[in-house]
Design a protein around this motif. Structure first.
Motif, PDB file in Angstrom:
ATOM      1  N   ARG A 114      37.893  14.162  31.874  1.00  0.00           N
ATOM      2  CA  ARG A 114      38.761  13.316  31.057  1.00  0.00           C
ATOM      3  C   ARG A 114      40.011  13.019  31.870  1.00  0.00           C
ATOM      4  O   ARG A 114      40.503  13.870  32.612  1.00  0.00           O
ATOM      5  CB  ARG A 114      39.118  14.030  29.752  1.00  0.00           C
ATOM      6  CG  ARG A 114      37.880  14.268  28.898  1.00  0.00           C
ATOM      7  CD  ARG A 114      38.172  15.069  27.680  1.00  0.00           C
ATOM      8  NE  ARG A 114      39.003  14.279  26.771  1.00  0.00           N
ATOM      9  CZ  ARG A 114      39.564  14.787  25.679  1.00  0.00           C
ATOM     10  NH1 ARG A 114      39.412  16.056  25.373  1.00  0.00           N
ATOM     11  NH2 ARG A 114      40.291  14.026  24.895  1.00  0.00           N
ATOM     12  N   GLU A 146      43.878  14.891  35.498  1.00  0.00           N
ATOM     13  CA  GLU A 146      42.461  15.053  35.189  1.00  0.00           C
ATOM     14  C   GLU A 146      42.219  16.408  34.539  1.00  0.00           C
ATOM     15  O   GLU A 146      42.838  17.403  34.919  1.00  0.00           O
ATOM     16  CB  GLU A 146      41.633  14.952  36.467  1.00  0.00           C
ATOM     17  CG  GLU A 146      40.144  15.059  36.236  1.00  0.00           C
ATOM     18  CD  GLU A 146      39.334  14.904  37.523  1.00  0.00           C
ATOM     19  OE1 GLU A 146      38.103  14.933  37.430  1.00  0.00           O
ATOM     20  OE2 GLU A 146      39.931  14.772  38.603  1.00  0.00           O
ATOM     21  N   SER A 171      40.610   7.944  29.800  1.00  0.00           N
ATOM     22  CA  SER A 171      39.259   8.133  30.342  1.00  0.00           C
ATOM     23  C   SER A 171      38.439   6.856  30.344  1.00  0.00           C
ATOM     24  O   SER A 171      37.821   6.498  31.345  1.00  0.00           O
ATOM     25  CB  SER A 171      38.521   9.217  29.564  1.00  0.00           C
ATOM     26  OG  SER A 171      39.199  10.446  29.651  1.00  0.00           O
ATOM     27  N   GLU A 228      45.536   9.437  26.864  1.00  0.00           N
ATOM     28  CA  GLU A 228      44.200   9.601  27.433  1.00  0.00           C
ATOM     29  C   GLU A 228      43.687   8.248  27.866  1.00  0.00           C
ATOM     30  O   GLU A 228      43.689   7.290  27.103  1.00  0.00           O
ATOM     31  CB  GLU A 228      43.211  10.229  26.451  1.00  0.00           C
ATOM     32  CG  GLU A 228      41.871  10.427  27.132  1.00  0.00           C
ATOM     33  CD  GLU A 228      40.829  11.161  26.327  1.00  0.00           C
ATOM     34  OE1 GLU A 228      39.733  11.351  26.870  1.00  0.00           O
ATOM     35  OE2 GLU A 228      41.094  11.527  25.166  1.00  0.00           O
TER      36      GLU A 228
END
Length: 92
Positions: free
Chosen positions: A68, A43, A85, A83
């Motif tokens: 994120r 994170e 998110s 990523e």
């Protein structure tokens, strides 16, 4: 020049992570596909800030945290980050 960025829905992330940046299939020890849910979750907190009135000296600055999420995975070439998110929580 960097390669073009392809947009796709977050639900398709597990499919897109199977290939590296050159479009070649990622190779894993023992074969199989990359399972994002098995990769380490990381994170990062960033802040988005705005000045209330940029023309006014001393105007307050307001900031909001933006979290994120990333998954740290491993293939035969080493560690790579993705990523995730928008993907996190889709399968809860």
């Amino acid at each position: 020049m960097s390669p073009p960025c392809v947009a796709f829905p977050a639900s398709e992330l597990p499919l897109h992570v199977q290939a590296d940046v050159k479009g070649k299939k990622r190779k894993l020890d023992g074969g199989g596909n990359v399972d994002l849910s098995q990769c380490d979750l990381k994170e990062l907190t960033q802040y988005r800030c705005f000045v209330d009135d940029p023309a006014l000296p001393g105007s307050p600055v307001r900031c909001w945290a933006v979290n994120r999420f990333f998954r740290q995975c491993r293939d035969k070439k080493g560690v790579f980050m993705v990523e995730t998110s928008a993907w996190e929580g889709l399968n809860d």
